[in-house]
Write a protein that holds these residues in place. Sequence first.
Motif, PDB file in Angstrom:
ATOM      1  N   ARG A 245       0.787  -1.250  -0.089  1.00  0.00           N
ATOM      2  CA  ARG A 245      -0.088  -0.075  -0.095  1.00  0.00           C
ATOM      3  C   ARG A 245       0.970   1.266   0.127  1.00  0.00           C
ATOM      4  N   HIS A 250       1.255   0.786   7.511  1.00  0.00           N
ATOM      5  CA  HIS A 250       0.954  -0.572   7.768  1.00  0.00           C
ATOM      6  C   HIS A 250       2.223  -1.513   7.905  1.00  0.00           C
ATOM      7  N   LEU A 444     -13.896  -5.211   5.430  1.00  0.00           N
ATOM      8  CA  LEU A 444     -12.531  -4.972   5.460  1.00  0.00           C
ATOM      9  C   LEU A 444     -11.958  -4.692   6.763  1.00  0.00           C
ATOM     10  N   PRO A 446      -8.932  -2.567   7.462  1.00  0.00           N
ATOM     11  CA  PRO A 446      -7.775  -1.421   7.031  1.00  0.00           C
ATOM     12  C   PRO A 446      -7.186  -1.014   8.160  1.00  0.00           C
ATOM     13  N   GLU A 450      -7.973   3.977   9.567  1.00  0.00           N
ATOM     14  CA  GLU A 450      -8.460   3.945   8.427  1.00  0.00           C
ATOM     15  C   GLU A 450     -10.145   3.606   8.205  1.00  0.00           C
ATOM     16  N   THR A 495      -9.657   0.068   0.360  1.00  0.00           N
ATOM     17  CA  THR A 495      -8.169   0.116   1.404  1.00  0.00           C
ATOM     18  C   THR A 495      -7.175   1.408   1.090  1.00  0.00           C
TER      19      THR A 495
END
Length: 574
Positions: A245, A250, A444, A446, A450, A495
């Motif tokens: 990403r 992350h 999701l 994320p 997020e 995401t």
Amino acid sequence: MPSIRVLPDVLASQVAAGEVVERPASVVKELVENSIDAGAREVLVEIRRGGAALVRVTDDGCGMTPGDARMSLERHATSKLREAADLHRIRTLGFRGEAVPSIASVSRFRLKTRTAGAVAGTEIEVEGGRIAEPRDAGCPVGTVIEVRDLFFNVPARKKFLRTETTESAHIEHQLRLHALAAAEVRIRFRKDEREVFDLPAGLDRFDRLRQIVGLAVGKELLRLETTEGRGLKVEGFLLPHGHARRGRKHQCIFLNGRPVEDAAISRGLVEGFRGGLPEGLHPAAWLWIELDPALVDVNVHPAKREIRLRQPHELREAIAAAVMGASSALQPPKPVLREPPSAPVRPAPPRSPEYAAPAPRPVAWQPVAVECPLLPDPAETSRQTGPRFRFIGTLLGRYALLESEDGLVMLDPQAARERILYEKLLAGGQGSGHSQSLLVPVVLDPGPREAELLLAHREGLATAGFELGDFGGGSVQVSSAPSFVDPAEVAALLTGLADELADEASLSRRFALERLAKSLARKAALLEKTRPEEALALLDRLFECDLPYCAADGRPTLTEFSLGELERRFGSSR
């Protein structure tokens, strides 16, 4: 010029708080670090109203004597340093003795603590830096710290706090970092009287990580072989390249048990993928690094987030080597190569003794006549209000060639469709199709920050065709999506949007919709087959746009070669 004076203790603590206490998550970070340093096996964090109204941290650590409890509220009072040389062998999370007095100077603060051998505990209250007399109190072994009304006496700082959901998300993210750094500690989190998570102690790092990222992502985790070097040891987990990403939020890096950020470590992760990542993307990774304390300086940032490595190249190479150990699983799938379509070849010109012609080059362009009753005749000029063109052919099956009043124009139909769809989405349309309910809703994970961002912009996302809901625990459920988006790609699309929102200072709804509209317009344009021969019909729609000459990302939709330029290239003139 005014004379120089020493700041009063309360004011000095408030100045220090400006560096250490940025937001409620900073309070949680400092207090939980102290709990872990005190040998706690269980830490409970409770907050109200995003931490602005209350942050309470309870631990079962060693506790403090009455004298130590009072001394902990003095600036630069610490049990973790005795002499200057100790700065070169720091293994505790806290060491400067600034956090507790700084927090107490900008809040209504209460400390209760008891050691194992004491009959009674000690309670001390502080309001805006003014310390009340200690008193006996009943409490279990360990320490409880309450921080109420953060920044009540510094209203300028309080105005910079975000919404409650945003501040809560930052706290949750911080606690997850500590949970990964200290898997031997049970960490519980309660928000507004509701338990968010309870992570038990005694798990190994892999199980603790799977608890946090979820079982679906946990199945894809790749364990790195332990890599050791001079005074260092690296181990951890990665996700395959498909989870890369933008940004490094992350990536969780723990050095000697401390969550840190460092560019050399991030470069080592990218280098370990050996060119297998698109430009601008960073791998998802969790690394635990043990390093000789003499080789790292952790005292270079007020909040201790950043570090200075004495041998950054060795650590970077060790990380790259660890990542390369899983190279077979990390390599992206190889593209399927197809033979290019055969193209007509011009006959070679006759040879002469003075001139040998070069080998003929394949030509992939030829004029085409279009016979389609649904489209304007190729010889007919476009009826739109913009410039007038005549369609004359295609190039490589991708670009449309048009004759203008001043020369040759090339149109990129894909870029043109992107511009048309982008402006339609911004105007409240649904792109090239309608929203469709997903047979199986997509969940999701994320990350807490997020997830809060996506939910905060759900109204704008609904305009684009996405229906989102709070699934709890930092997860988001997507129940519908635009019809042209493959359900398998919903997670990656949203995401990526969350990452972009987290990286930007502006979090307006318009900003979120613009970012999503760009992604959706590009995806929809790619799904539609390129038909350059439909150029004139496409131009009618393109010149209805506010900015017809570029796609949403700035790529040109039209490129013109004037007759004068062409004549100069051929060395001719009328």
